[in-house]
Design a protein around this motif. Structure first.
Motif, PDB file in Angstrom:
ATOM      1  N   ARG A   1     -10.215  -8.708  52.449  1.00  0.00           N
ATOM      2  CA  ARG A   1      -9.031  -7.900  52.163  1.00  0.00           C
ATOM      3  C   ARG A   1      -9.030  -7.379  50.734  1.00  0.00           C
ATOM      4  NH1 ARG A   1      -5.539  -4.977  55.171  1.00  0.00           N
ATOM      5  NH2 ARG A   1      -3.486  -4.831  54.186  1.00  0.00           N
ATOM      6  N   TYR A   2      -9.513  -8.202  49.804  1.00  0.00           N
ATOM      7  CA  TYR A   2      -9.521  -7.819  48.396  1.00  0.00           C
ATOM      8  C   TYR A   2     -10.966  -7.678  47.919  1.00  0.00           C
ATOM      9  CZ  TYR A   2      -4.679  -9.271  48.810  1.00  0.00           C
ATOM     10  OH  TYR A   2      -3.385  -9.397  49.224  1.00  0.00           O
ATOM     11  N   PRO A   3     -11.210  -6.897  46.879  1.00  0.00           N
ATOM     12  CA  PRO A   3     -12.600  -6.613  46.469  1.00  0.00           C
ATOM     13  C   PRO A   3     -13.340  -7.801  45.886  1.00  0.00           C
ATOM     14  CG  PRO A   3     -11.033  -5.620  44.928  1.00  0.00           C
ATOM     15  CD  PRO A   3     -10.238  -6.121  46.089  1.00  0.00           C
ATOM     16  N   VAL A   4     -12.624  -8.791  45.325  1.00  0.00           N
ATOM     17  CA  VAL A   4     -13.293  -9.956  44.739  1.00  0.00           C
ATOM     18  C   VAL A   4     -12.766 -11.220  45.396  1.00  0.00           C
ATOM     19  CG1 VAL A   4     -13.736  -8.830  42.532  1.00  0.00           C
ATOM     20  CG2 VAL A   4     -11.614 -10.097  42.863  1.00  0.00           C
TER      21      VAL A   4
ATOM     22  N   PRO B   1     -26.279 -12.404  37.868  1.00  0.00           N
ATOM     23  CA  PRO B   1     -25.642 -11.100  37.596  1.00  0.00           C
ATOM     24  C   PRO B   1     -24.407 -10.818  38.438  1.00  0.00           C
ATOM     25  CG  PRO B   1     -27.695 -10.830  38.824  1.00  0.00           C
ATOM     26  CD  PRO B   1     -27.634 -12.261  38.416  1.00  0.00           C
ATOM     27  N   LEU B   2     -24.293 -11.368  39.639  1.00  0.00           N
ATOM     28  CA  LEU B   2     -23.171 -11.073  40.515  1.00  0.00           C
ATOM     29  C   LEU B   2     -21.938 -11.917  40.222  1.00  0.00           C
ATOM     30  CD1 LEU B   2     -24.944 -10.533  43.952  1.00  0.00           C
ATOM     31  CD2 LEU B   2     -23.968  -8.802  42.439  1.00  0.00           C
ATOM     32  N   VAL B   3     -22.042 -12.877  39.311  1.00  0.00           N
ATOM     33  CA  VAL B   3     -20.863 -13.640  38.886  1.00  0.00           C
ATOM     34  C   VAL B   3     -20.075 -12.790  37.901  1.00  0.00           C
ATOM     35  CG1 VAL B   3     -20.054 -15.682  37.676  1.00  0.00           C
ATOM     36  CG2 VAL B   3     -21.936 -15.873  39.307  1.00  0.00           C
ATOM     37  N   LEU B   4     -18.828 -12.515  38.209  1.00  0.00           N
ATOM     38  CA  LEU B   4     -18.026 -11.610  37.387  1.00  0.00           C
ATOM     39  C   LEU B   4     -17.640 -12.248  36.059  1.00  0.00           C
ATOM     40  CD1 LEU B   4     -15.638 -10.125  40.114  1.00  0.00           C
ATOM     41  CD2 LEU B   4     -17.860  -9.257  39.341  1.00  0.00           C
TER      42      LEU B   4
ATOM     43  N   TRP C   1     -20.137 -12.688  48.520  1.00  0.00           N
ATOM     44  CA  TRP C   1     -19.649 -14.044  48.256  1.00  0.00           C
ATOM     45  C   TRP C   1     -20.639 -15.108  48.715  1.00  0.00           C
ATOM     46  CZ3 TRP C   1     -18.540 -18.208  51.411  1.00  0.00           C
ATOM     47  CH2 TRP C   1     -17.802 -19.254  50.833  1.00  0.00           C
ATOM     48  N   PHE C   2     -21.145 -14.981  49.917  1.00  0.00           N
ATOM     49  CA  PHE C   2     -22.055 -16.010  50.454  1.00  0.00           C
ATOM     50  C   PHE C   2     -23.335 -16.084  49.633  1.00  0.00           C
ATOM     51  CE2 PHE C   2     -25.374 -17.487  53.353  1.00  0.00           C
ATOM     52  CZ  PHE C   2     -24.807 -18.656  53.823  1.00  0.00           C
TER      53      PHE C   2
ATOM     54  N   ARG D   1     -26.661 -19.020  45.622  1.00  0.00           N
ATOM     55  CA  ARG D   1     -27.404 -18.931  44.360  1.00  0.00           C
ATOM     56  C   ARG D   1     -26.877 -19.944  43.346  1.00  0.00           C
ATOM     57  NH1 ARG D   1     -29.642 -14.613  41.300  1.00  0.00           N
ATOM     58  NH2 ARG D   1     -30.601 -15.548  39.449  1.00  0.00           N
ATOM     59  N   ILE D   2     -25.572 -20.108  43.261  1.00  0.00           N
ATOM     60  CA  ILE D   2     -24.993 -21.076  42.319  1.00  0.00           C
ATOM     61  C   ILE D   2     -25.444 -22.485  42.661  1.00  0.00           C
ATOM     62  CG2 ILE D   2     -22.829 -22.153  41.602  1.00  0.00           C
ATOM     63  CD1 ILE D   2     -21.515 -19.421  41.740  1.00  0.00           C
ATOM     64  N   ILE D   3     -25.364 -22.861  43.928  1.00  0.00           N
ATOM     65  CA  ILE D   3     -25.758 -24.220  44.330  1.00  0.00           C
ATOM     66  C   ILE D   3     -27.222 -24.476  43.998  1.00  0.00           C
ATOM     67  CG2 ILE D   3     -26.053 -25.758  46.300  1.00  0.00           C
ATOM     68  CD1 ILE D   3     -23.609 -24.447  47.563  1.00  0.00           C
ATOM     69  N   HIS D   4     -28.080 -23.510  44.301  1.00  0.00           N
ATOM     70  CA  HIS D   4     -29.511 -23.687  44.062  1.00  0.00           C
ATOM     71  C   HIS D   4     -29.821 -23.785  42.569  1.00  0.00           C
ATOM     72  CE1 HIS D   4     -33.621 -22.168  43.338  1.00  0.00           C
ATOM     73  NE2 HIS D   4     -33.936 -22.861  44.435  1.00  0.00           N
ATOM     74  N   ASP D   5     -29.293 -22.856  41.775  1.00  0.00           N
ATOM     75  CA  ASP D   5     -29.639 -22.824  40.353  1.00  0.00           C
ATOM     76  C   ASP D   5     -29.028 -24.000  39.594  1.00  0.00           C
ATOM     77  OD1 ASP D   5     -30.888 -20.534  41.066  1.00  0.00           O
ATOM     78  OD2 ASP D   5     -29.636 -19.166  39.887  1.00  0.00           O
TER      79      ASP D   5
END
Length: 365
Positions: free
Chosen positions: A247-250, A280-283, A313-314, A319-323
């Motif tokens: 519904r929302y962009p972020v 890079p995709l983390v705001l 999002w997925f 990526r966060i969990i892995h890194d």
């Protein structure tokens, strides 16, 4: 002696006032031929004009074909009137009135259908559900009005009240037997105004999750994550809790990381922050948060709250969990297994039994 004569109680059917003279037949044929030629000329003019104007929504090949059919049908009805066939009475009306009503309803159907298709196509390749619902509502309303107007043109307006009364009784009967269909339709109309979801949205409805494939008048279709199709009646959908992930962009990514009590929590937080800065995709705004959230039984819980585009999002979460796992391993910060420590109120006493003589002999042998 008078002969017995029988009289028929049935009134004689009036003859059809047909005019089949040679001159009239030739005149009727010329009318049909002339309307056919005139229809083709008008069709070519409309097609030629459609290539020169920007009003293609009304001046196009479909419109040209409808106009051509109107000319042909009009010529046939005109010729039949000339021959006298259309003047034949059927009950309270005539064949001419019935033919005109049928032709009117047929062309109304074509206009309604083409208008509905244009409304959907003009909204783009991926039509919005509200446009589809609006086009369908327009189609059904237009057809309904045209139907009752055709009944009036057919000359049965005096019987229309009785027909409506019968239709009302039938509608009540069908309403009790098809109340589920009616409730689904009404729920679909309410959802059109509420707009809780759109085609392509990732949603969760109760225990069901997936992507919205289609929104119809009576039901909504969702493609689950495993590729299966789920059809949800609009009544059930309207009364359910709908979670719309798009519904929302972020959207926020929530990840909890457990570290050992012996590890340096502040150092772990700094390492995780550096990892988030490299994705890079983390705001940057809203700013990601990393903090010690709570103390569990066997670990310290570090909370990660980062924002990412909803459609990614997925990918960001994985990526966060892995890194983070890789960075903590390289820094020597342990992610512990669940541990339990058992305490006994009294000191445990262990009794060691000496082996019997027979067992000693067997061991020596």
């Amino acid at each position: 002696m008078a002969a017995n004569t029988t009289t028929s109680s049935t009134a004689p059917t009036p003859p059809i006032p047909v005019n089949l003279s040679l001159f009239t037949l030739v005149e009727a044929a010329l009318i049909i031929f002339g309307m056919l030629v005139l229809g083709r000329i008008v069709r070519k003019l409309i097609i030629r004009k459609s290539k020169e104007t920007s009003m293609t929504w009304i001046i196009n090949e479909d419109t040209a074909e409808i106009v051509f059919r109107m000319f042909v049908l009009g010529g046939i009805i005109w010729a039949l009137y000339l021959l006298g066939i259309m003047s034949y009475e059927i009950g309270p009306t005539t064949i001419g009135n019935i033919a005109f009503a049928m032709g009117f309803f047929y062309f109304s159907y074509l206009i309604a259908k083409k208008s509905k298709d244009y409304m959907i196509m003009s909204s783009g390749k991926k039509a919005k559900p509200e446009v589809i619902v609006k086009a369908k509502i327009f189609y059904y309303v237009f057809i309904t009005i045209a139907f009752f107007m055709a009944l009036s043109f057919a000359g049965v307006s005096t019987e229309l009240s009785a027909l409506l009364a019968a239709a009302g009784i039938t509608g009540i009967i069908l309403g009790f037997s098809a109340q589920t269909v009616v409730s689904n339709f009404v729920s679909g109309v309410f959802m059109y105004f509420d707009k809780p979801l759109l085609i392509g949205d990732q949603v969760k409805i109760g225990e069901l999750e997936g992507v919205v494939e289609d929104i119809r008048i009576l039901s909504t279709r969702i493609r689950a994550w495993d590729g299966t199709l789920i059809r949800i009646p609009n009544e059930k959908l309207f009364n359910s809790n709908i979670v719309n992930f798009m519904r929302y962009p972020v959207r926020r990514v929530d990840v909890d990381v457990n570290i050992a009590y012996a590890a340096d929590a502040e150092r772990a937080v700094e390492i995780i922050k550096r990892v988030l800065d490299e994705i890079p995709l983390v705001l940057v705004e809203p700013e990601p948060l990393v903090y010690v959230d709570r103390l569990d039984d066997s670990s310290v819980v570090v909370a990660i709250r980062a924002w990412a585009p909803s459609e990614k999002w997925f990918d960001v979460r994985m990526r966060i969990i892995h890194d983070v796992k890789k960075a903590l391993d390289e820094a020597g910060i342990e992610i512990p297994f669940p541990q339990r420590v058992n305490w006994f109120a009294n000191e445990l006493r262990v009794r060691i039994e000496e082996p019997q003589e027979e067992e000693k002999e067997e061991e020596q042998a």
